[in-house]
Design a protein around this motif. Structure first.
Motif, PDB file in Angstrom:
ATOM      1  N   VAL A 331       0.828  -1.212   0.000  1.00 53.37           N
ATOM      2  CA  VAL A 331       0.000   0.000   0.000  1.00 53.37           C
ATOM      3  C   VAL A 331       0.858   1.256   0.000  1.00 53.37           C
ATOM      4  CG1 VAL A 331      -1.975  -1.105   1.094  1.00 53.37           C
ATOM      5  CG2 VAL A 331      -0.125  -0.190   2.519  1.00 53.37           C
ATOM      6  N   HIS A 332       2.115   1.133   0.440  1.00 56.11           N
ATOM      7  CA  HIS A 332       3.008   2.293   0.446  1.00 56.11           C
ATOM      8  C   HIS A 332       3.642   2.533  -0.930  1.00 56.11           C
ATOM      9  CE1 HIS A 332       5.451  -1.271   1.083  1.00 56.11           C
ATOM     10  NE2 HIS A 332       6.516  -0.594   0.675  1.00 56.11           N
ATOM     11  N   GLN A 333       3.385   1.633  -1.897  1.00 55.61           N
ATOM     12  CA  GLN A 333       3.952   1.772  -3.239  1.00 55.61           C
ATOM     13  C   GLN A 333       2.834   1.748  -4.279  1.00 55.61           C
ATOM     14  OE1 GLN A 333       6.827  -1.314  -3.734  1.00 55.61           O
ATOM     15  NE2 GLN A 333       8.369  -0.337  -2.459  1.00 55.61           N
ATOM     16  N   ARG A 334       1.893   2.646  -4.129  1.00 54.83           N
ATOM     17  CA  ARG A 334       0.792   2.704  -5.087  1.00 54.83           C
ATOM     18  C   ARG A 334       1.317   3.178  -6.441  1.00 54.83           C
ATOM     19  NH1 ARG A 334      -3.547   6.603  -2.807  1.00 54.83           N
ATOM     20  NH2 ARG A 334      -4.438   6.103  -4.848  1.00 54.83           N
ATOM     21  N   PRO A 335       0.951   2.488  -7.521  1.00 53.66           N
ATOM     22  CA  PRO A 335       1.416   2.932  -8.849  1.00 53.66           C
ATOM     23  C   PRO A 335       0.744   4.238  -9.258  1.00 53.66           C
ATOM     24  CG  PRO A 335      -0.090   1.082  -9.046  1.00 53.66           C
ATOM     25  CD  PRO A 335       0.166   1.255  -7.582  1.00 53.66           C
ATOM     26  N   THR A 336       1.470   4.999 -10.041  1.00 53.77           N
ATOM     27  CA  THR A 336       0.983   6.296 -10.517  1.00 53.77           C
ATOM     28  C   THR A 336       0.824   6.239 -12.032  1.00 53.77           C
ATOM     29  OG1 THR A 336       2.132   7.427  -8.721  1.00 53.77           O
ATOM     30  CG2 THR A 336       1.423   8.771 -10.595  1.00 53.77           C
ATOM     31  N   VAL A 337      -0.334   6.656 -12.518  1.00 53.90           N
ATOM     32  CA  VAL A 337      -0.651   6.657 -13.942  1.00 53.90           C
ATOM     33  C   VAL A 337      -1.046   8.072 -14.345  1.00 53.90           C
ATOM     34  CG1 VAL A 337      -2.205   5.787 -15.732  1.00 53.90           C
ATOM     35  CG2 VAL A 337      -1.362   4.246 -13.954  1.00 53.90           C
ATOM     36  N   ALA A 338      -0.414   8.578 -15.414  1.00 56.47           N
ATOM     37  CA  ALA A 338      -0.772   9.881 -15.993  1.00 56.47           C
ATOM     38  C   ALA A 338      -1.643   9.641 -17.220  1.00 56.47           C
ATOM     39  CB  ALA A 338       0.479  10.677 -16.351  1.00 56.47           C
ATOM     40  N   LEU A 339      -2.827  10.263 -17.235  1.00 58.12           N
ATOM     41  CA  LEU A 339      -3.804  10.038 -18.298  1.00 58.12           C
ATOM     42  C   LEU A 339      -3.940  11.324 -19.107  1.00 58.12           C
ATOM     43  CD1 LEU A 339      -5.740   7.817 -19.290  1.00 58.12           C
ATOM     44  CD2 LEU A 339      -7.475   8.771 -17.781  1.00 58.12           C
ATOM     45  N   LEU A 340      -3.535  11.291 -20.391  1.00 57.87           N
ATOM     46  CA  LEU A 340      -3.592  12.445 -21.272  1.00 57.87           C
ATOM     47  C   LEU A 340      -4.758  12.282 -22.237  1.00 57.87           C
ATOM     48  CD1 LEU A 340       0.229  12.745 -22.149  1.00 57.87           C
ATOM     49  CD2 LEU A 340      -1.011  13.722 -20.202  1.00 57.87           C
ATOM     50  N   CYS A 341      -5.792  13.145 -22.102  1.00 56.58           N
ATOM     51  CA  CYS A 341      -7.025  13.011 -22.889  1.00 56.58           C
ATOM     52  C   CYS A 341      -7.304  14.316 -23.651  1.00 56.58           C
ATOM     53  CB  CYS A 341      -8.224  12.716 -21.985  1.00 56.58           C
ATOM     54  SG  CYS A 341      -8.064  11.153 -21.089  1.00 56.58           S
ATOM     55  N   GLY A 342      -7.913  14.135 -24.845  1.00 57.63           N
ATOM     56  CA  GLY A 342      -8.348  15.279 -25.646  1.00 57.63           C
ATOM     57  C   GLY A 342      -9.856  15.450 -25.552  1.00 57.63           C
ATOM     58  N   PRO A 343     -10.390  16.548 -26.063  1.00 54.12           N
ATOM     59  CA  PRO A 343     -11.833  16.829 -25.958  1.00 54.12           C
ATOM     60  C   PRO A 343     -12.639  16.146 -27.055  1.00 54.12           C
ATOM     61  CG  PRO A 343     -10.717  18.701 -26.936  1.00 54.12           C
ATOM     62  CD  PRO A 343      -9.652  17.699 -26.619  1.00 54.12           C
ATOM     63  N   HIS A 344     -12.610  14.795 -27.092  1.00 55.78           N
ATOM     64  CA  HIS A 344     -13.330  14.038 -28.114  1.00 55.78           C
ATOM     65  C   HIS A 344     -13.679  12.667 -27.536  1.00 55.78           C
ATOM     66  CE1 HIS A 344      -9.186  12.717 -28.492  1.00 55.78           C
ATOM     67  NE2 HIS A 344      -8.837  13.904 -29.007  1.00 55.78           N
ATOM     68  N   VAL A 345     -14.255  11.790 -28.388  1.00 58.09           N
ATOM     69  CA  VAL A 345     -14.692  10.472 -27.914  1.00 58.09           C
ATOM     70  C   VAL A 345     -13.496   9.643 -27.454  1.00 58.09           C
ATOM     71  CG1 VAL A 345     -15.874   8.344 -28.578  1.00 58.09           C
ATOM     72  CG2 VAL A 345     -16.736  10.537 -29.395  1.00 58.09           C
ATOM     73  N   LYS A 346     -12.358   9.768 -28.118  1.00 55.69           N
ATOM     74  CA  LYS A 346     -11.166   9.031 -27.690  1.00 55.69           C
ATOM     75  C   LYS A 346     -10.779   9.425 -26.269  1.00 55.69           C
ATOM     76  CE  LYS A 346     -10.519   7.537 -32.014  1.00 55.69           C
ATOM     77  NZ  LYS A 346     -10.628   6.134 -32.459  1.00 55.69           N
ATOM     78  N   GLY A 347     -10.925  10.731 -25.982  1.00 55.36           N
ATOM     79  CA  GLY A 347     -10.631  11.189 -24.627  1.00 55.36           C
ATOM     80  C   GLY A 347     -11.626  10.639 -23.618  1.00 55.36           C
ATOM     81  N   ALA A 348     -12.907  10.502 -24.010  1.00 52.61           N
ATOM     82  CA  ALA A 348     -13.911   9.929 -23.105  1.00 52.61           C
ATOM     83  C   ALA A 348     -13.577   8.473 -22.774  1.00 52.61           C
ATOM     84  CB  ALA A 348     -15.294  10.038 -23.747  1.00 52.61           C
ATOM     85  N   GLN A 349     -13.041   7.729 -23.749  1.00 54.07           N
ATOM     86  CA  GLN A 349     -12.602   6.353 -23.475  1.00 54.07           C
ATOM     87  C   GLN A 349     -11.484   6.331 -22.433  1.00 54.07           C
ATOM     88  OE1 GLN A 349     -13.546   4.494 -27.962  1.00 54.07           O
ATOM     89  NE2 GLN A 349     -11.484   5.082 -27.387  1.00 54.07           N
ATOM     90  N   GLY A 350     -10.554   7.298 -22.527  1.00 54.77           N
ATOM     91  CA  GLY A 350      -9.485   7.364 -21.551  1.00 54.77           C
ATOM     92  C   GLY A 350      -9.978   7.714 -20.165  1.00 54.77           C
ATOM     93  N   ILE A 351     -10.963   8.629 -20.058  1.00 62.20           N
ATOM     94  CA  ILE A 351     -11.511   8.991 -18.740  1.00 62.20           C
ATOM     95  C   ILE A 351     -12.191   7.790 -18.095  1.00 62.20           C
ATOM     96  CG2 ILE A 351     -13.100  10.536 -17.545  1.00 62.20           C
ATOM     97  CD1 ILE A 351     -12.669  12.559 -19.794  1.00 62.20           C
ATOM     98  N   SER A 352     -12.909   6.990 -18.902  1.00 63.26           N
ATOM     99  CA  SER A 352     -13.533   5.768 -18.369  1.00 63.26           C
ATOM    100  C   SER A 352     -12.486   4.795 -17.848  1.00 63.26           C
ATOM    101  CB  SER A 352     -14.376   5.111 -19.470  1.00 63.26           C
ATOM    102  OG  SER A 352     -14.914   3.882 -19.024  1.00 63.26           O
ATOM    103  N   CYS A 353     -11.388   4.673 -18.574  1.00 60.68           N
ATOM    104  CA  CYS A 353     -10.295   3.798 -18.112  1.00 60.68           C
ATOM    105  C   CYS A 353      -9.706   4.315 -16.799  1.00 60.68           C
ATOM    106  CB  CYS A 353      -9.235   3.710 -19.189  1.00 60.68           C
ATOM    107  SG  CYS A 353      -7.742   2.829 -18.693  1.00 60.68           S
ATOM    108  N   GLY A 354      -9.537   5.664 -16.691  1.00 60.36           N
ATOM    109  CA  GLY A 354      -8.982   6.216 -15.463  1.00 60.36           C
ATOM    110  C   GLY A 354      -9.891   5.984 -14.267  1.00 60.36           C
TER     111      GLY A 354
END
Length: 508
Positions: A331-354
């Motif tokens: 629990v002291h080593q939680r992984p960190t993920v950076a999510l880069l999304c654009g203002p379109h449907v592809k970006g909405a898919q990334g937000i759902s994944c996040g």
């Protein structure tokens, strides 16, 4: 008297430790309780010493095998005049509690005086009367003597064969010495009296004998017989048996068809799965038409976004280390993920994944630029993402300066090519390349010029596009498109996923 037993052939059993001895009695001493045998045999093998002496305490059983006739025991030397007991055939020496020898009489003879049994001179020319007790007592001795005789003859044959092969050609063959013409032979002659001239001088030719066996002809004959009789062959030389993996079926089935998916246009690139199934690529137009038909049949955009988010998050969790990284001990080593999304449907898919990653205790940092008006799908996904512990930023300065565990790229969209000229897009691409973290692209565009960030992995939806080298390793996810939807757009489809929702693809 003790002199009556001199010259008798006896068998002395001294137990399992010392074994059994046979020989002719040469001395008996009742005072020291000892008995001596000359020319002894130990367990059927002739001893190296000429005489052995036994104590009464070492003797378990004594059997008299042969008693000499009168006058035949005078040449054995001086003896102690001791009273051994009544003589006769079928006596056994027992051991009392004090360890002293005691002669026990068996009910085989009624006479108390020594019996004059003529000594055997030639078994072949003279019949000797032997009592049943003598036959039983001498059976073990004869068996051991016969075994020793056969072993000695075998050794002598090998020795003579070696001697004859190493003898000089001009050297004469030695003649056999010994008594003949019906006279009594020496015991050594009886064991080693075979004529050496009968033994061949040449060694056995193993190679020549083996060459007589034609293995190819024999196996061909066996093969022919099995084909005619219908029996199954158990193996052919130089042919290895088929080996099966633990997940392979031994029973024969129908021929495997590896090309189960066909598309209505020319395929520019093909992929194959781990099991060998061929997965063709489709054009961007056909892929867009496929999603449109699925939406018309009820697979709405919201459902597609949810399936894409689930599959992408499962792949990301695996890339982050799976159960080795995500467990209560780390629990002291939680992984960190950076999510880069654009203002379109592809970006909405990334937000759902996040959102799904944040629900699995992953530290998610979502970058999305500020716009006055957003798509409804993005607004809905942002509303759900805000209910998690994930962090949303709109300024690139808020992104971590240290390397993260994974970067998920959802910036590119073929329908919004003008966004690549925006300052925030160029800054996001520069940050991703500077961070040096591995990149996962979700549904990347076809043309490499439309990709601002080089990916290590790319996740395609439904069917893959003909992606280039900058897409990295290609993975395919199942977003739940029914088979009839594929048929309506002219695609003959059979699912290549098997028991998984995300599978790797390899260049065919």
């Amino acid at each position: 008297m003790a002199t009556d037993w001199l010259g008798s052939i006896v068998s002395i059993n001294c137990g399992d430790s010392l074994g059994v001895y046979q020989g002719r009695v040469s001395a008996v001493d009742q005072i020291s309780q000892t008995i001596s045998l000359t020319r002894p045999f130990h367990n059927g093998v002739k001893c190296l010493v000429p005489e052995v002496t036994f104590r009464a305490g070492d003797i378990t059983e004594l059997k008299i095998l042969e008693i000499p006739g009168p006058g035949e025991n005078q040449h054995f030397g001086d003896l102690h005049q001791t009273e051994l007991g009544p003589s006769g055939v079928g006596y056994q020496m027992g051991i009392n509690q004090n360890g002293m020898g005691k002669l026990v009489k068996k009910p085989a003879s009624s006479s108390s005086a020594p019996q004059n049994i003529p000594k055997r001179i030639d078994v072949k020319s003279q019949d000797v009367a032997v009592s049943p007790q003598q036959q039983q007592c001498s059976k073990s001795y004869v068996d051991r003597h016969t075994e020793s005789l056969s072993q000695s003859k075998s050794f002598r044959r090998r020795h003579n064969s070696w001697s004859s092969s190493s003898r000089h050609p001009n050297q004469a063959t030695p003649k056999k010495s010994g008594l003949k013409n019906g006279q009594m032979k020496n015991k050594d002659d009886e064991c080693f009296g075979d004529d050496i001239e009968e033994i061949p001088d040449t060694d056995f030719d193993f190679e020549g004998n083996l060459a007589l066996f034609d293995k190819a002809a024999v196996f061909e004959e066996i093969d022919t017989y099995e084909r005619r009789s219908g029996t199954r062959s158990r193996g052919i030389p130089n042919e290895r048996p088929t080996r099966y993996r633990h997940d392979e079926n031994i029973l024969e089935s129908e021929p495997i068809v590896y090309r189960r998916i066909t598309v209505p246009h020319n395929v520019s690139k093909e992929f194959c799965t781990d099991s060998g199934l061929v997965v063709p690529s489709v054009s961007y137009e056909l892929h867009k038409k496929l999603l449109s038909v699925a939406e018309k049949h009820g697979l709405t955009l919201e459902r597609r976004l949810e399936m894409t988010g689930v599959c992408a998050s499962q792949m990301a969790l695996t890339l982050l280390g799976g159960p080795n990284r995500l467990n209560p001990k780390n629990v002291h080593q939680r992984p960190t993920v950076a999510l880069l999304c654009g203002p379109h449907v592809k970006g909405a898919q990334g937000i759902s994944c996040g959102r799904h990653l944040a629900n699995h205790d992953v530290q998610v940092i979502l970058f999305l630029p500020n716009f006055v008006k957003m798509l409804e799908s993005i607004t809905n996904e942002l509303s759900l993402f805000s209910k998690t512990q994930g962090q949303q930023v709109s300024n690139l300065k808020d992104l971590p300066s240290s390397p993260v565990d994974l970067v998920i790229n959802c910036l590119d969209c073929p329908e919004n090519a003008f966004l690549r000229d925006q300052p925030w897009y160029k800054a996001a691409v520069a940050w991703a390349n500077r961070n040096r973290a591995p990149v996962l692209s979700i549904d990347p565009p076809v043309h490499e010029g439309e990709q601002g960030i080089d990916a290590k992995w790319s996740l395609a939806l439904g069917l893959p596009l003909p992606l280039g080298e900058r897409a990295g390793r290609i993975y395919l996810c199942d977003i739940g498109l029914p088979q009839q939807v594929f048929q309506e757009v002219g695609i003959s489809y059979h699912s290549p996923f098997g028991c998984k929702f995300v599978i790797p693809l390899h260049s065919a």
